[in-house]
Design an enzyme around this catalytic site. Structure first.
Site: not given
Ligand code: PAF
Length: 282
Positions: A176, A34, A184, A147, A187, A37, A31
Site C-alpha cells: 500500500i 498504518h 507505507k 505484506g 519507519r 496493516h 504495531g
C-alpha cells in the site's frame, strides 16, 4: 474486541472459537499500524471467522545498532484501527512473556536469508523466524497474512512453513502506497520534511524499473543501473542494495525471466532505512 497480554489468554480464546467450529486468521505486526496493516487485517477478516492481530516489537530481530529503542509505538491508535477493521483479539505481550530468561531455542535458515536484507541485517531473519514460529504456536491460525513490502520476509516465512510442515496458509498482500508513491511503513515516521521528499526516489526507482521490465528489458544490470541513477539523484539517499533475484531462491539472476523480485533498500541520511520492491512474472 479484546486486548490480552498473555499466551494463555490467546490460547483460551482460540480454543473457545475452535469449539464453535470457527476459523482463525492471524496478522502478526510490530504495531504503529498504518493502511498497509489495515489492508492485511481487512483481508483476514474477509477470509476468516475470527482474526487475531499481534502487536509485539520483537527485540530478537533488531541488531545492536538498529532502532529497537526508538521503534514507534501507539497501542491506543492501533487498537482503534484493529477494532474498526474487524479484528476480534489483539495479542500485545511484554518481551518477558515471549522470552523467558532461560530462552535458548531459535529457528534459523540458510540460503534465502543470505541475501538482500539478510546481508546488512545479519540477525534479523533468525529473530523473525523464531518469533513468527512462536506466534504461530500460540495462535494456531488457519491463515496468516504478511505484506509484500517485506518480500524477503514473506518468502522466508513461506519457506519456513513448508520446510517445518506447519499447517498454516501464508497469504501475501499487496504493497500500500501514499498518494505520491512512497510505500507505507511505520519507519516513514522517522523522516524529516526534507527526508520524506527525498525518500520518493525509492518508489520512483521501483516504478521505472518495473516499467523497463514490462517493456521488455531482460538485462538485470541495465535495469539496476537505471534505478541506481534515480536513487543517487537524491543527495540524502545512500543505497544499501538494489538487486534482482529469483523469488524462490533469492539468488541474483543473469536474465530477467520467471518469477522475479526486484528489491531495494536505501538509507535516507541517518533518518531511516527504507525498503521497496516489485515482483513480476515474465
Ligand atoms: O513484519 C513485521 O512487522 C515483523 O517482522 C513480524 C512479522 C511481525 C515479526 O516480528
Amino acid at each position: 474486541m479484546n486486548i490480552v497480554s498473555t499466551k494463555q489468554e490467546v490460547r483460551n480464546q482460540v480454543k473457545a472459537w475452535r469449539k464453535e467450529g470457527l476459523s482463525v486468521g492471524f496478522v502478526p505486526t510490530m504495531g504503529y499500524l498504518h493502511e498497509g496493516h489495515e489492508s492485511l487485517v481487512k483481508r483476514a477478516v474477509a477470509e476468516n471467522d475470527r482474526v487475531v492481530v499481534s502487536i509485539f516489537v520483537n527485540p530478537m530481530q533488531f541488531g545492536p545498532k538498529e532502532d529497537l529503542a526508538t521503534y514507534p509505538r501507539d497501542l491506543e491508535a492501533d487498537s482503534k484501527l484493529c477494532e474498526a477493521a474487524g479484528a476480534a483479539l489483539i495479542f500485545h505481550p511484554e518481551p518477558e512473556e515471549m522470552y523467558e530468561d532461560t530462552f535458548c531455542s531459535y529457528v534459523d535458515m540458510n540460503g534465502l536469508t543470505n541475501a538482500l536484507c539478510g546481508l546488512s541485517r545479519p540477525v534479523h531473519f533468525r529473530g523473525v523466524c523464531t518469533v513468527v514460529n512462536k506466534l504461530f504456536n500460540i495462535v494456531m491460525p488457519d491463515k496468516a497474512y504478511f505484506g509484500e513490502k517485506d518480500a524477503q520476509q514473506l518468502a522466508v516465512v513461506k519457506r519456513m512453513v513448508k520446510d517445518l510442515d506447519m499447517d498454516i496458509e501464508i497469504v501475501g498482500c499487496p504493497i500500500i502506497r501514499e498518494e505520491d508513491g512512497l510505500a507505507k511503513s511505520s519507519r516513514n515516521t522517522y523522516l524529516s520534511k526534507e527526508g520524506r521528499q527525498q525518500a520518493l526516489v525509492l518508489s520512483k526507482a521501483i516504478f521505472a524499473g518495473k516499467d523497463m521490465v514490462e517493456k521488455g528489458e531482460r538485462n538485470p544490470e541495465v535495469v539496476k543501473k537505471a534505478m541506481l541513477d534515480i536513487i543517487n539523484s537524491a543527495p540524502m539517499a545512500r543505497v544499501d542494495y538494489v538487486e534482482i533475484v529469483d523469488v524462490a531462491t533469492m539468488k541474483n539472476v543473469d536474465v530477467i525471466t520467471g518469477e522475479i523480485l526486484c528489491a531495494i533498500a536505501v538509507y535516507i541520511g541517518d533518518e531511516a532505512r527504507l525498503i521497496d520492491n516489485f515482483m513480476i512474472s515474465v
